[in-house]
Design an enzyme around this catalytic site. Structure first.
Site, PDB file in Angstrom:
ATOM      1  N   ASP A  75       0.822  -1.209   0.000  1.00 43.88           N
ATOM      2  CA  ASP A  75       0.000   0.000   0.000  1.00 43.88           C
ATOM      3  C   ASP A  75       0.858   1.263   0.000  1.00 43.88           C
ATOM      4  O   ASP A  75       1.825   1.361   0.744  1.00 43.88           O
ATOM      5  CB  ASP A  75      -0.888  -0.020   1.250  1.00 43.88           C
ATOM      6  CG  ASP A  75      -1.832   1.164   1.307  1.00 43.88           C
ATOM      7  OD1 ASP A  75      -2.615   1.322   0.357  1.00 43.88           O
ATOM      8  OD2 ASP A  75      -1.774   1.936   2.275  1.00 43.88           O
ATOM      9  N   GLU A 123       1.117  -0.670  -5.302  1.00 41.53           N
ATOM     10  CA  GLU A 123       0.054   0.325  -5.418  1.00 41.53           C
ATOM     11  C   GLU A 123       0.701   1.704  -5.474  1.00 41.53           C
ATOM     12  O   GLU A 123       0.968   2.337  -4.457  1.00 41.53           O
ATOM     13  CB  GLU A 123      -0.920   0.268  -4.224  1.00 41.53           C
ATOM     14  CG  GLU A 123      -2.161   1.134  -4.475  1.00 41.53           C
ATOM     15  CD  GLU A 123      -2.300   2.373  -3.588  1.00 41.53           C
ATOM     16  OE1 GLU A 123      -3.151   3.214  -3.900  1.00 41.53           O
ATOM     17  OE2 GLU A 123      -1.572   2.517  -2.601  1.00 41.53           O
TER      18      GLU A 123
HETATM   19  C1  GLC Z   1      -4.031   3.494  -0.531  1.00 42.96           C
HETATM   20  C2  GLC Z   1      -5.402   2.877  -0.398  1.00 42.96           C
HETATM   21  C3  GLC Z   1      -6.370   3.923   0.041  1.00 42.96           C
HETATM   22  C4  GLC Z   1      -5.899   4.474   1.354  1.00 42.96           C
HETATM   23  C5  GLC Z   1      -4.453   4.918   1.296  1.00 42.96           C
HETATM   24  C6  GLC Z   1      -3.895   5.116   2.660  1.00 42.96           C
HETATM   25  O1  GLC Z   1      -3.973   4.452  -1.498  1.00 42.96           O
HETATM   26  O2  GLC Z   1      -5.784   2.296  -1.612  1.00 42.96           O
HETATM   27  O3  GLC Z   1      -7.656   3.422   0.120  1.00 42.96           O
HETATM   28  O4  GLC Z   1      -6.704   5.566   1.672  1.00 42.96           O
HETATM   29  O5  GLC Z   1      -3.615   3.981   0.696  1.00 42.96           O
HETATM   30  O6  GLC Z   1      -3.598   3.876   3.265  1.00 42.96           O
HETATM   31  C1  GLC Z   2      -3.074   6.858  -3.178  1.00 40.94           C
HETATM   32  C2  GLC Z   2      -2.841   7.898  -4.268  1.00 40.94           C
HETATM   33  C3  GLC Z   2      -3.876   8.941  -4.294  1.00 40.94           C
HETATM   34  C4  GLC Z   2      -5.162   8.248  -3.983  1.00 40.94           C
HETATM   35  C5  GLC Z   2      -5.136   7.914  -2.523  1.00 40.94           C
HETATM   36  C6  GLC Z   2      -6.279   7.105  -2.032  1.00 40.94           C
HETATM   37  O1  GLC Z   2      -1.917   6.416  -2.611  1.00 40.94           O
HETATM   38  O2  GLC Z   2      -1.563   8.389  -4.400  1.00 40.94           O
HETATM   39  O3  GLC Z   2      -3.927   9.601  -5.519  1.00 40.94           O
HETATM   40  O4  GLC Z   2      -6.233   9.055  -4.282  1.00 40.94           O
HETATM   41  O5  GLC Z   2      -3.958   7.256  -2.184  1.00 40.94           O
HETATM   42  O6  GLC Z   2      -7.458   7.486  -2.553  1.00 40.94           O
END
Ligand code: GLC
Ligand code: GLC
Length: 657
Positions: free
Chosen positions: A306, A348
């Site tokens: 993540d 991610e």
């Molecule tokens: C990632 C997840 C998102 C979350 C963020 C912080 O982007 O997909 O849902 O808010 O990380 O953990």
């Molecule tokens: C992710 C992205 C951001 C996204 C968020 C979760 O890590 O960098 O663009 O919108 O976290 O929604």
């Protein structure tokens, strides 16, 4: 938990443990030799040691190569390494026997996930099945859908009611009581594995929740844990960092820091209750390695890494995508190769496409979300022009060997328009203006829009905005647009045929619509992403079997595409040749399969407009004279013009001329 008895060992030729020579590790850094010798001296007589030792020989050099530049200057480097190797050993020793044999099988077949049979699904355990046992009860359904990969959104213990959908973890060793017990998760992993479905879980390792015991200890001034997070006395350093940081959740708090009750400031890239971990402290690396391996030992086969872009900070930079973030990931990858080799990493990184690919490597993350393709699919629906998507397939689709894209249409997150402005301008498209258009289009503020999205983190100061909404609502189903079903099938048709692992956001298979109910829930109301995270609606779910309903038409269409894919070795691997249709509304590519028998050419053509489109005979002149469309199950004469109905996609079988 299975006990590690000798009968469960999978070592090829067992050597009597006492006679096994204790291998030394040859390394220019004597601290590494000593750390290795320490763990070997203590454990080399264990029957599980030889397998471990072999992997250590293979990957310790890489591990140290990544960690030494980060921590090698510290006087405690050797002690840190010794502890880390012990963490690896302890976890390997606790690993269940069937996971150890899975390790061996996966190592022997590293490209197993490139198969055309792979199809992923993702859901929240509570929203889709009630709890973990409820998800277990869905396994027959998942199988009938064709899933081989199931990503459960973070099920771990987290604060209530605010926990960012589970992305604020209070303990990586416990699940939320409402979902069940950690043993239910272990059991679910096993049941899924028995049915050929790999469990995917997140490693939320950029931050913990403010209720994690480390955060509590840090707040209380515990000397070991105070350096686990970035905590500052005043605003001076936060201000200095913020000069170059981007705001991720400006709706919740401006900037990247949140105040503590005692007037100190803590780094919180996301919500104020998500405290960023300080990886400049090697103790954090080791502690989180232990948590990661505990998750691995539950039976997780893909670990979704993540928020990888944010894990290393340096003053004066954006603190995103720094080289050290890659070193940390490669070090964690080496840890997994040593102690849980069946587990692969999924990146991610929802960032600029040049940065997205930097995380994808057999030694870093073997698979990755493909946020560019996702965003450009929606872009193409809005513009009815395939230019940007076709260009991305030509220039940004190719990946290194032994890695794959995860191609998706919707996720639990917002849609961010992460295309490269440099790419757009080559097509005469101005990035900022175009994003503004897309945002207006998807929130139905543009003439002719069929979409019913809602804005996410609309930031008037920067003009930044992203989009929430279910695939069905964004495709027009909510407003009864006659083409909505065809649009959904078109987007999923691309995800299923363009290489790598296709991923279905569960609920999409029966066209789940936006759900405004989140506004009534205090834990969710401030975050519009909940609009596209509805609980599974039992009525609509049943409708999937009724071909007279939208849900039924989507389900039948998607199931048909999945079954076709799973019979087409040409759709394995990631190799793709762009095919220019010479029609601005028609996307085209050829799939060849990869190193699999029975592969061959499939020509995919997809009409992204609500008008009939023609692909001219001259464009098709390199193709055989006739080919069958596998989707429509009818033949086409490719010596004459090919006409595609509105939003029609064809998978033309050119394998047999
Ligand atoms: C990632 C997840 C998102 C979350 C963020 C912080 O982007 O997909 O849902 O808010 O990380 O953990
Ligand atoms: C992710 C992205 C951001 C996204 C968020 C979760 O890590 O960098 O663009 O919108 O976290 O929604």
């Amino acid at each position: 938990m299975a006990k590690n008895t000798s009968s469960t060992l999978n070592v090829a030729a067992p050597v009597p443990a006492a006679a096994a020579p204790v291998a030394t590790f040859d390394h220019p850094d004597v601290r590494v030799q000593r750390a290795h010798a320490a763990v070997a001296a203590a454990h080399a007589r264990d029957p599980l040691w030889p397998d471990f030792a072999r992997r250590l020989q293979q990957h310790l050099g890489t591990l140290v190569g990544e960690l030494a530049p980060l921590y090698g200057h510290r006087p405690d480097f050797e002690a840190f390494l010794s502890r880390l190797l012990l963490t690896c050993w302890t976890s390997w020793h606790a690993r269940a026997a069937d996971l150890r044999s899975l390790d061996a099988r996966r190592e022997a077949e590293p490209d197993w996930f490139q198969s055309h049979r792979m199809v992923g699904g993702v859901c929240y355990a509570d929203l889709y099945g009630g709890n973990l046992r409820g998800i277990e009860a869905q396994i027959p359904y998942f199988k009938s859908l064709g899933l081989t990969y199931l990503h459960l959104m973070p099920p771990f213990l987290c604060p209530e009611p605010h926990n960012d959908g589970g992305y604020a973890v209070s303990s990586y060793r416990d699940v939320k009581p409402s979902l069940g017990h950690i043993d239910d998760l272990r059991r679910l992993a096993q049941k899924l594995r028995d049915e050929g479905i790999s469990l995917v879980l997140d490693f939320v390792f950029n931050h913990t929740s403010d209720e994690h015991e480390w955060a509590r200890a840090a707040l209380a001034g515990d000397p070991r844990h105070k350096d686990f997070f970035y905590i500052f006395e005043g605003r001076e350093q936060p201000d200095a960092y913020e000069r170059t940081l981007r705001e991720i959740f400006p709706d919740e708090h401006p900037g990247a820091f949140s105040p503590l009750p005692d007037n100190r400031w803590v780094w919180t890239t996301f919500h104020s209750y998500q405290w960023d971990l300080n990886y400049a402290n090697p103790d954090v690396f080791d502690a989180m390695a232990g948590e990661m391996l505990a998750i691995a030992n539950l039976g997780v086969e893909f670990l979704r890494m993540d928020a990888v872009a944010f894990i290393w900070k340096r003053l004066g930079t954006s603190c995103e995508n720094l080289p050290e973030a890659h070193q940390l990931l490669r070090a964690y990858n080496a840890v997994a190769r040593i102690a849980a080799p069946a587990m692969l990493f999924k990146s991610e990184a929802i960032v600029h496409p040049d940065d997205v690919v930097k995380y994808i490597d057999p030694a870093e993350c073997q698979i990755s979300y493909n946020p560019l393709q996702m965003a450009l699919l929606w872009n193409t629906l809005a513009t009815r022009e395939v230019n940007m998507l076709q260009k991305a397939l030509a220039e940004r689709h190719h990946l290194p060997a032994h890695t794959a894209w995860v191609n998706y249409v919707r996720s639990h997150d917002d849609i961010g328009w992460t295309f490269a402005d440099e790419d757009a301008i080559q097509l005469g498209i101005h990035g900022f203006d175009h994003r503004t258009f897309l945002n207006r289009f998807y929130v139905n503020r543009y003439p002719g829009s069929f979409a019913r999205g809602v804005p996410f983190q609309d930031n008037p100061a920067t003009g930044d905005c992203r989009i929430s909404g279910t695939a069905a609502s964004l495709c027009g189903l909510e407003q009864g647009d006659p083409h909505a079903v065809a649009r959904m099938l078109l987007l999923y048709g691309v995800a299923l045929s363009s290489g790598g692992i296709p991923l279905i956001y569960l609920g999409d298979e029966f066209g789940a619509l936006n759900d405004m109910g989140y506004l009534q829930d205090p834990g969710k109301a401030g975050d519009s992403r909940w609009v596209h995270r509805p609980a599974r609606d039992p009525v609509r779910f049943e409708q999937r079997l009724d071909p007279a309903t939208d849900a039924g038409r989507i389900f039948a269409g998607l199931s048909h595409l999945i079954r076709l894919r799973q019979h087409l070795p040409s759709f394995g691997g990631g190799r793709l040749t762009p095919f220019w249709s010479d029609n601005p509304a028609v996307l085209g590519y050829l799939r060849h399969g990869e190193g699999q028998t029975g592969g061959g050419n499939i020509l995919v053509l997809a009409n992204f407009s609500e008008k009939e489109q023609v692909v001219a005979a001259r464009v098709l002149s390199g193709m055989p004279g006739a080919a069958a469309d596998l989707i429509g199950q009818n033949g086409h004469d490719l010596r004459s013009d090919l006409t595609l109905a509105p939003y029609q996609m064809v998978w033309l079988d050119c394998r047999r001329g």
